[in-house]
Design a protein around this motif. Sequence first.
Motif, PDB file in Angstrom:
ATOM      1  N   LYS A 119       0.827  -1.217   0.000  1.00  0.00           N
ATOM      2  CA  LYS A 119       0.000   0.000   0.000  1.00  0.00           C
ATOM      3  C   LYS A 119       0.860   1.266   0.000  1.00  0.00           C
ATOM      4  O   LYS A 119       0.349   2.360   0.180  1.00  0.00           O
ATOM      5  N   ASP A 120       2.170   1.113  -0.214  1.00  0.00           N
ATOM      6  CA  ASP A 120       3.072   2.274  -0.138  1.00  0.00           C
ATOM      7  C   ASP A 120       2.673   3.346  -1.146  1.00  0.00           C
ATOM      8  O   ASP A 120       2.342   3.040  -2.289  1.00  0.00           O
ATOM      9  N   ARG A 121       2.769   4.580  -0.696  1.00  0.00           N
ATOM     10  CA  ARG A 121       2.417   5.710  -1.552  1.00  0.00           C
ATOM     11  C   ARG A 121       3.303   5.759  -2.795  1.00  0.00           C
ATOM     12  O   ARG A 121       2.868   6.180  -3.855  1.00  0.00           O
ATOM     13  N   ASP A 122       4.561   5.313  -2.642  1.00  0.00           N
ATOM     14  CA  ASP A 122       5.476   5.417  -3.781  1.00  0.00           C
ATOM     15  C   ASP A 122       5.602   4.092  -4.545  1.00  0.00           C
ATOM     16  O   ASP A 122       6.575   3.881  -5.271  1.00  0.00           O
ATOM     17  N   HIS A 123       4.599   3.202  -4.385  1.00  0.00           N
ATOM     18  CA  HIS A 123       4.654   1.959  -5.165  1.00  0.00           C
ATOM     19  C   HIS A 123       4.554   2.303  -6.649  1.00  0.00           C
ATOM     20  O   HIS A 123       3.841   3.237  -7.030  1.00  0.00           O
ATOM     21  N   ILE A 124       5.248   1.546  -7.471  1.00  0.00           N
ATOM     22  CA  ILE A 124       5.324   1.879  -8.900  1.00  0.00           C
ATOM     23  C   ILE A 124       3.939   1.895  -9.563  1.00  0.00           C
ATOM     24  O   ILE A 124       3.709   2.631 -10.526  1.00  0.00           O
ATOM     25  N   MET A 125       2.982   1.108  -9.018  1.00  0.00           N
ATOM     26  CA  MET A 125       1.638   1.113  -9.607  1.00  0.00           C
ATOM     27  C   MET A 125       0.941   2.453  -9.371  1.00  0.00           C
ATOM     28  O   MET A 125      -0.089   2.732  -9.987  1.00  0.00           O
ATOM     29  N   ASN A 126       1.486   3.270  -8.466  1.00  0.00           N
ATOM     30  CA  ASN A 126       0.903   4.599  -8.225  1.00  0.00           C
ATOM     31  C   ASN A 126       1.523   5.675  -9.110  1.00  0.00           C
ATOM     32  O   ASN A 126       1.231   6.863  -8.924  1.00  0.00           O
ATOM     33  N   LEU A 127       2.375   5.276 -10.057  1.00  0.00           N
ATOM     34  CA  LEU A 127       2.906   6.266 -10.997  1.00  0.00           C
ATOM     35  C   LEU A 127       1.782   6.661 -11.954  1.00  0.00           C
ATOM     36  O   LEU A 127       1.120   5.795 -12.540  1.00  0.00           O
ATOM     37  N   SER A 128       1.560   7.958 -12.090  1.00  0.00           N
ATOM     38  CA  SER A 128       0.442   8.435 -12.910  1.00  0.00           C
ATOM     39  C   SER A 128       0.488   7.854 -14.326  1.00  0.00           C
ATOM     40  O   SER A 128       1.546   7.840 -14.963  1.00  0.00           O
ATOM     41  N   GLY A 129      -0.643   7.368 -14.777  1.00  0.00           N
ATOM     42  CA  GLY A 129      -0.759   6.888 -16.158  1.00  0.00           C
ATOM     43  C   GLY A 129      -0.206   5.496 -16.376  1.00  0.00           C
ATOM     44  O   GLY A 129      -0.256   4.978 -17.489  1.00  0.00           O
ATOM     45  N   VAL A 130       0.319   4.858 -15.324  1.00  0.00           N
ATOM     46  CA  VAL A 130       0.873   3.518 -15.516  1.00  0.00           C
ATOM     47  C   VAL A 130      -0.268   2.514 -15.305  1.00  0.00           C
ATOM     48  O   VAL A 130      -0.875   2.457 -14.252  1.00  0.00           O
TER      49      VAL A 130
END
Length: 450
Positions: A220-231
């Motif tokens: 659930k980390d805020r900086d997880h790669i799935m949270n990169l915009s548009g990814v």
Amino acid sequence: MPHRLSKSRYTAGIQCHKLLWWKVHEPNAVELQPGKVLQDRFDQGAQVGALARDRFPGGVLVDLPHRAVDQRVKLTRKLIDDGTPAIFEASFLAANTFVAVDVLTPQDDGYHLTEVKSSTSQKEEHLPDAAVQVHVLQQSGLRITGVDVMHLSKDCHFPDLSNLFERTDVTEAVQPLLGKVGWEIDAQLQMLEGPLPDVAIGLHCHEPYECPFMARCWPKDRDHIMNLSGVGPKKGCDFLLTGVHRIGDLPAQQKLNITQKRQIRAMRENCLIVEPGLKQALEAFHGRIGFLDFETIQRAVPVWPGMGPWEQAPAQFSYHELQDDGSYAHDEFLAEGPKDCRPALVRHMLEATKHADTIATYSHFERTKIRALQKAVPELQPELEALEHKLIDLLPVVRENVYHPDFLGSFSLKYILHPLVPELTYDDLVIVDGLVASVEIAWLLFVAGK
Ligand code: SF4
């Protein structure tokens, strides 16, 4: 007692053994309880199934409780022996796997299997479903001569439902899967006897269906790669495969778009970023400003003239208009009863918005629906076209000018509302999800009054 598989368990296991393990060992898990939207999909699927059965004259339904496996199998055998022209929910048990075939029709030299789906096309994920049925029927001694998927047709438009269904032959497409079904059944049954298997997260968590256990498995980390915009899932999982798990792991030479660069800057500085261009972008919102939001209904079997399966049609709107004193005037419309509400909705909306110079929406959804309304209510097409010209989409304005680290890479209202307006949370809204709203309205119009 050894575990038993079914069509749905087998296909869950094809997606992920861990998902299947939880489904079998924790059937009451909160993640598995259908919400309103999923329940509505089930109900509409059942309606489609019943209509599909009408296309097979003389067919007989194996109308026994799902759990009465032995009786179901026995009745199916009797119906086969009686020469029934079509058997609905024809039930078989072999290799510890139970299947109920949507439609089984005897042929001169064997049996034809039809799988009914409420989608508007035949999809890749229908094949393992068909394959496990063919396998169990073959194990039960039946010769299968053909398999097809009977799905809804995009060419069907209300009120003519004569072409509601289309059939896609998948006999050949299923063949390559058949050799693996027996092996996969054994693997799933063996896995279920053991502890929770260790399965790495990946694209299979998203495809063919979004796994209900994502919150258990995904960080659930805020900086997880799935949270990169548009990814999206595909690109995000490609990153995971190359060892990039966090946005901070991205290599320096990684190509990023301007929104992603702004996101990384906002995360690094841990603050809201507002680009100087926002002022100019907002100048487009001039004069008397309104705010328009639609809710739609979406039915598998079309209900109003000209509509096709699963086509969305507005059934409610909410409109706010900014007044000179800074307050907001509000107007709204909600359909009543099952009859086509679109002419009344359009007239009400045109009246409500007639003084506005600019009308803000969030996404292009309202624009596409107003275009569809021009066809549905042709007598008011010029007025609707004029209304369409007043619309301005606020979403790209936000996406191109604003980022807060708590957006978590998303620009949906659910994610941006609280960071931008801390006194409001998405949960404060009466109905928090457009899909839920759609189901609630459809229930009011088509079910509650019956
Ligand atoms: S989230 Fe992924 S790994 Fe976890 S159970 Fe679901 S599909 Fe399997």
